[in-house]
Design an enzyme around this catalytic site. Structure first.
Site, short mmCIF file in Angstrom:
data_model
loop_
_atom_site.label_atom_id
_atom_site.label_comp_id
_atom_site.label_asym_id
_atom_site.label_seq_id
_atom_site.Cartn_x
_atom_site.Cartn_y
_atom_site.Cartn_z
N GLU A 73 53.75 -75.82 -41.53
CA GLU A 73 54.69 -76.94 -41.50
C GLU A 73 55.06 -77.33 -40.08
O GLU A 73 55.57 -78.42 -39.84
CB GLU A 73 55.96 -76.59 -42.28
CG GLU A 73 55.82 -76.69 -43.77
CD GLU A 73 55.79 -78.13 -44.27
OE1 GLU A 73 56.55 -78.97 -43.77
OE2 GLU A 73 54.96 -78.42 -45.15
N SER B 195 54.82 -71.08 -40.18
CA SER B 195 54.23 -71.92 -41.22
C SER B 195 53.44 -73.07 -40.63
O SER B 195 53.79 -73.60 -39.57
CB SER B 195 55.37 -72.47 -42.07
OG SER B 195 54.96 -73.56 -42.83
N TYR C 219 62.54 -77.96 -42.48
CA TYR C 219 61.93 -76.63 -42.58
C TYR C 219 60.93 -76.41 -41.43
O TYR C 219 60.97 -75.39 -40.74
CB TYR C 219 61.22 -76.51 -43.93
CG TYR C 219 60.58 -75.18 -44.21
CD1 TYR C 219 61.32 -74.14 -44.78
CD2 TYR C 219 59.24 -74.96 -43.93
CE1 TYR C 219 60.72 -72.92 -45.06
CE2 TYR C 219 58.63 -73.74 -44.19
CZ TYR C 219 59.38 -72.73 -44.76
OH TYR C 219 58.79 -71.51 -45.02
#
Ligand code: GDP
Length: 322
Positions: A125, A123, A147
């Site tokens: 992220e 991701s 996360y």
């Protein structure tokens, strides 16, 4: 015949990947938490076409026995767990499922058959609050949520297993990817569903947070194709998958409502609870490596994506309310 084992088959990405691989003649095994529930919620295109098997992200022996039984050629890890809008709730669970479980899978691959090719849905992220405007595979990672940190741990272990054991394992660093199958918690689907409801007279307003927030939004179907391509190469490598375009929530609204012949400014209301801390650098991915190495480019661009999602919601709501 190739066999693909897919975790998270019941989710947005899992269903698109399964459809793509069915077209290519694969046998599809969905490794899911709850077989009955996934079976009931499968799109019509997958009903009776995929095999589902119970799988816990926490039990390595179970992973080993599933892999032994089905002997997959390719393993796609699309299962992920996030919790709470800011992804700060349950950091231990998030670390377990999104980080450590990937190592369990890599260990299972080593034990069952080192030739199984592994693709991880990573991701953007991992970049968190980025230092750079356009993010590539070389951008300094700086996760700002449990996360993102868990996904980064998984990416690191994938690279380590690739280098140390010679596994064919890679991470697709996916920027936001949407579709009519996106859940309503995400702003894109919230907008297209809300706009379609307004069009049909089922609602009068749409409550949103920060309209100036920007994202690099692509189509989920394009992104799973990139993951498949990553496993068809002669060498494993990590790739950023993105459109390279940034659009604001406001632009998304404008397009969605215009597609329905409406002016978004007449229907928006402020939802203070939906605001997040300000982001200093827009999140935009640079997928040049994917283009060079995989020959991948997104086929669906921003306006097509919005229109597709609006049309699907309109259709779905019409059928439901007839
Ligand atoms: P993600 O944060 O990139 O995983 O995806 P989201 O779709 O949840 O949010 C994308 C952006 O839209 C964020 O910057 C949010 O702050 C912004 N946003 C504005 N209004 C809303 C809203 O009502 N719901 C959500 N989920 N996001 C919103």
């Amino acid at each position: 015949m190739k066999t693909a084992l897919i975790t998270g088959l019941g989710g947005q990405d899992g269903s698109y990947l399964a459809e793509l691989l069915l077209e290519k003649g694969y046998r599809i095994i969905g490794a899911v938490r709850d077989v009955r529930r996934t079976e009931d919620s499968l799109p019509i295109t997958l009903k009776n076409k995929v095999e589902l098997v119970a799988w816990s992200m926490l039990i390595q022996e179970e992973m080993v026995s599933v892999m032994r039984h089905y002997q997959p050629t390719e393993l796609y890890n699309l299962a992920a767990y996030s919790s709470g809008a800011g992804m700060y709730d349950d950091p231990v669970g998030i670390g377990e499922v999104n980080g450590l479980s990937v190592v369990r899978m890599l260990e299972a691959v080593r034990e069952v058959n080192i030739g199984i090719r592994f693709c991880q849905a990573s991701s953007r992220e991992v970049f968190g609050e980025s230092f750079e405007g356009l993010q590539t595979e070389c951008t300094r990672v700086n996760p700002r949520s449990p996360y993102g940190a868990a996904k980064l741990y998984a990416d690191s272990m994938i690279r380590i297993y690739r280098q140390h054991y010679g596994l064919f394992a890679c991470s697709a660093i996916l920027f936001n990817h949407e579709s009519p199958r996106r859940s309503l918690g995400f702003v894109t689907r919230k907008i297209t569903h809300g706009a379609a409801k307004i069009k049909l007279g089922l609602s009068q307003e749409l409550y949103l947070g920060n309209l100036n927030a920007c994202r690099d939004w692509g189509f989920a179907g394009d992104y799973v194709r990139a993951m498949w391509l990553m496993l068809q190469q002669s060498q494993p490598t990590d790739c950023v998958i993105a459109t390279g375009e940034s659009h604001s929530v406001r632009e998304f609204c404008a397009r969605a409502f215009t597609h329905l012949g409406l002016d978004y400014r007449q229907f928006l209301a402020d939802e203070p609870a939906a605001y997040r801390p300000a982001e200093s650098v827009p999140l935009v991915g640079d997928a040049r490596k994917a283009k060079e190495v995989l020959g991948w480019e997104p086929q669906i661009r921003f306006c097509q994506l919005v229109d597709m999602m609006v049309d699907a919601d309109l259709q779905m709501l019409k059928e439901k309310n007839n």
